[in-house]
Design a protein around this motif. Structure first.
Motif, PDB file in Angstrom:
ATOM      1  N   GLY A 151      -0.861  -2.033  38.934  1.00  0.00           N
ATOM      2  CA  GLY A 151       0.278  -2.062  39.835  1.00  0.00           C
ATOM      3  C   GLY A 151       0.900  -3.444  39.972  1.00  0.00           C
ATOM      4  O   GLY A 151       0.342  -4.460  39.546  1.00  0.00           O
ATOM      5  N   ALA A 161       1.808  -5.334  42.809  1.00  0.00           N
ATOM      6  CA  ALA A 161       1.378  -6.312  43.807  1.00  0.00           C
ATOM      7  C   ALA A 161       0.169  -7.115  43.337  1.00  0.00           C
ATOM      8  O   ALA A 161       0.163  -8.349  43.398  1.00  0.00           O
ATOM      9  CB  ALA A 161       1.060  -5.607  45.125  1.00  0.00           C
ATOM     10  N   TRP A 183       1.601  -9.532  48.810  1.00  0.00           N
ATOM     11  CA  TRP A 183       1.285  -8.628  49.927  1.00  0.00           C
ATOM     12  C   TRP A 183       2.568  -8.047  50.509  1.00  0.00           C
ATOM     13  O   TRP A 183       2.656  -6.836  50.774  1.00  0.00           O
ATOM     14  CB  TRP A 183       0.494  -9.388  50.987  1.00  0.00           C
ATOM     15  CG  TRP A 183       0.140  -8.588  52.205  1.00  0.00           C
ATOM     16  CD1 TRP A 183      -0.112  -7.245  52.265  1.00  0.00           C
ATOM     17  CD2 TRP A 183       0.005  -9.078  53.544  1.00  0.00           C
ATOM     18  NE1 TRP A 183      -0.403  -6.865  53.555  1.00  0.00           N
ATOM     19  CE2 TRP A 183      -0.338  -7.976  54.368  1.00  0.00           C
ATOM     20  CE3 TRP A 183       0.118 -10.336  54.125  1.00  0.00           C
ATOM     21  CZ2 TRP A 183      -0.539  -8.105  55.724  1.00  0.00           C
ATOM     22  CZ3 TRP A 183      -0.094 -10.465  55.493  1.00  0.00           C
ATOM     23  CH2 TRP A 183      -0.413  -9.366  56.275  1.00  0.00           C
ATOM     24  N   ARG A 199       3.863  -5.398  48.261  1.00  0.00           N
ATOM     25  CA  ARG A 199       3.098  -4.164  48.382  1.00  0.00           C
ATOM     26  C   ARG A 199       3.494  -3.398  49.642  1.00  0.00           C
ATOM     27  O   ARG A 199       3.653  -2.164  49.605  1.00  0.00           O
ATOM     28  CB  ARG A 199       1.591  -4.500  48.423  1.00  0.00           C
ATOM     29  CG  ARG A 199       0.689  -3.279  48.508  1.00  0.00           C
ATOM     30  CD  ARG A 199       0.889  -2.379  47.317  1.00  0.00           C
ATOM     31  NE  ARG A 199      -0.015  -1.230  47.342  1.00  0.00           N
ATOM     32  CZ  ARG A 199       0.098  -0.180  46.559  1.00  0.00           C
ATOM     33  NH1 ARG A 199       1.078  -0.120  45.678  1.00  0.00           N
ATOM     34  NH2 ARG A 199      -0.758   0.827  46.636  1.00  0.00           N
ATOM     35  N   GLU A 214       6.780  -1.648  48.984  1.00  0.00           N
ATOM     36  CA  GLU A 214       6.653  -0.452  48.165  1.00  0.00           C
ATOM     37  C   GLU A 214       6.053   0.702  48.960  1.00  0.00           C
ATOM     38  O   GLU A 214       6.461   1.853  48.809  1.00  0.00           O
ATOM     39  CB  GLU A 214       5.788  -0.752  46.933  1.00  0.00           C
ATOM     40  CG  GLU A 214       6.419  -1.745  45.967  1.00  0.00           C
ATOM     41  CD  GLU A 214       7.813  -1.339  45.547  1.00  0.00           C
ATOM     42  OE1 GLU A 214       7.991  -0.167  45.154  1.00  0.00           O
ATOM     43  OE2 GLU A 214       8.741  -2.176  45.620  1.00  0.00           O
ATOM     44  N   GLN A 215       5.073   0.380  49.827  1.00  0.00           N
ATOM     45  CA  GLN A 215       4.475   1.427  50.655  1.00  0.00           C
ATOM     46  C   GLN A 215       5.495   2.009  51.621  1.00  0.00           C
ATOM     47  O   GLN A 215       5.501   3.215  51.885  1.00  0.00           O
ATOM     48  CB  GLN A 215       3.285   0.864  51.422  1.00  0.00           C
ATOM     49  CG  GLN A 215       2.075   0.568  50.552  1.00  0.00           C
ATOM     50  CD  GLN A 215       0.940  -0.061  51.330  1.00  0.00           C
ATOM     51  OE1 GLN A 215       1.149  -0.617  52.409  1.00  0.00           O
ATOM     52  NE2 GLN A 215      -0.268   0.011  50.789  1.00  0.00           N
ATOM     53  N   ASP A 251       1.531   7.427  43.435  1.00  0.00           N
ATOM     54  CA  ASP A 251       1.677   5.972  43.396  1.00  0.00           C
ATOM     55  C   ASP A 251       2.474   5.568  42.169  1.00  0.00           C
ATOM     56  O   ASP A 251       2.446   6.241  41.139  1.00  0.00           O
ATOM     57  CB  ASP A 251       0.294   5.325  43.346  1.00  0.00           C
ATOM     58  CG  ASP A 251       0.383   3.820  43.492  1.00  0.00           C
ATOM     59  OD1 ASP A 251       0.445   3.147  42.462  1.00  0.00           O
ATOM     60  OD2 ASP A 251       0.403   3.351  44.644  1.00  0.00           O
ATOM     61  N   ARG A 282       1.960   3.494  40.050  1.00  0.00           N
ATOM     62  CA  ARG A 282       1.154   3.163  38.884  1.00  0.00           C
ATOM     63  C   ARG A 282       0.934   4.370  37.972  1.00  0.00           C
ATOM     64  O   ARG A 282       0.463   4.233  36.854  1.00  0.00           O
ATOM     65  CB  ARG A 282      -0.191   2.581  39.326  1.00  0.00           C
ATOM     66  CG  ARG A 282      -0.093   1.163  39.846  1.00  0.00           C
ATOM     67  CD  ARG A 282      -1.431   0.689  40.380  1.00  0.00           C
ATOM     68  NE  ARG A 282      -1.784   1.386  41.617  1.00  0.00           N
ATOM     69  CZ  ARG A 282      -2.925   1.181  42.254  1.00  0.00           C
ATOM     70  NH1 ARG A 282      -3.836   0.367  41.770  1.00  0.00           N
ATOM     71  NH2 ARG A 282      -3.171   1.826  43.381  1.00  0.00           N
TER      72      ARG A 282
END
Length: 317
Positions: free
Chosen positions: A66, A68, A119, A122, A125-126, A135, A137
């Motif tokens: 991924g 992050a 961070w 990430r 993206e969340q 996800d 990925r």
């Protein structure tokens, strides 16, 4: 597809523009290269190959672990190794001086800023990914199957990329004799570093273009390259913009004295991260993600900015 765009990008950024710039800004480019010490040329070339390999490994790690995590590992190692390796290898007597310790402290702060930036990415993206969707990925990478790759292998590739990617700065550091040779032939000092990019980026082109050619041949997709004028423009624009930053780094580094590779690299790395997030914000990447990701990214930018100011101060010590 990715490999077609990247092939055009690599050709423009690593071969076409560096050689054109070399012919137009380096006096007697052929003579400069012919008269250069073979050991110096080989070092610059090999470091360029290593950097090219690092770029390919980063793309593979991105798929496996991924954005992050791979971003934090690769950028953190690239900034740290790219700064500390030239200091230890070329300025070992200065490592434990006040100036050296200040630079090391600034680099550690820079790495912390990279981790916080990853961070924030990430969290962004969340915030944008619905919980009922897979996800990011799970999306197949160029030339890869849709099956998720082993996580530990992705970690290993990210670390290897972080080790190889800073080698572009080692090309710059160990290419000083090439730049001095260009200056002796009458090249302006600010332009003399362009001869380094001719050698180093050509080596990087071999690795990046080789990987793209492998993917295109494997997928039998050469015909896609015909009749795509817009994508040719996109790929070549990407290359022109990226190599412009490298050229500016070389010109700026030529004004920083013997510590040019130690001072210039972390400044460039930090500014690249800040700049990427600036353009990302303008393009709407951070819209609708809530306050927390933006606040965390603000902290990352603050850390990176403080690190840049400390490095700038260290250059005056």
């Amino acid at each position: 597809k990715w490999e077609h765009i990247w092939l055009l990008y690599s050709f423009t950024a690593m071969l076409l523009i560096p050689w054109l710039l070399g012919f137009f800004t380096i006096e007697s480019l052929g003579s400069v290269l012919a008269s250069a010490d073979a050991h110096d040329l080989l070092l610059v070339f090999l470091f360029g190959l290593g950097w090219g390999l690092g770029a390919v490994l980063y793309g593979l790690a991105l798929k496996m672990i991924g954005l992050a995590l791979s971003y934090a590992i690769v950028m953190g190692l690239t900034a740290a190794i790219g700064t500390l390796a030239p200091m230890v290898l070329l300025h070992s007597r200065d490592v434990l001086t006040f100036k050296g310790l200040v630079i090391i402290a600034a680099v550690l702060l820079l790495v912390l800023g990279v981790v916080v930036s990853a961070w924030a990415g990430r969290l962004r993206e969340q915030a944008k990914t619905p919980v009922d969707k897979p996800d990011e990925r799970t999306e197949p990478a160029p030339g890869q199957s849709s099956q998720r790759s082993p996580f530990l292998l992705g970690i290993l590739l990210a670390f290897l990329s972080g080790i190889f990617s800073p080698m572009l700065n080692l090309s710059f550091a160990y290419g000083a004799p090439l730049a001095e040779g260009a200056a002796r032939y009458g090249t302006q000092p600010a332009m003399a570093t362009n001869v380094i990019w001719v050698v180093a980026l050509s080596a990087g082109f071999l690795v990046n273009a080789g990987y793209c050619i492998f993917l295109i041949s494997k997928n039998r997709s050469w015909k896609i390259l015909s009749g795509q004028p817009f994508h040719y423009g996109v790929g070549m624009a990407m290359g022109a913009l990226w190599v412009s930053g490298i050229i500016c780094y070389g010109i700026g580094g030529s004004m920083l004295g013997e510590f040019r590779a130690v001072i210039g690299w972390p400044l460039t790395s930090a500014m690249a991260i800040v700049g990427a997030n600036f353009w990302g914000a303008l393009s709407g990447e951070w819209k609708g993600v809530g306050r927390k990701p933006i606040a965390v990214m603000g902290i990352a930018v603050l850390l990176l900015s403080v690190a840049m100011f400390i490095i700038g101060w260290a250059s005056t010590l």
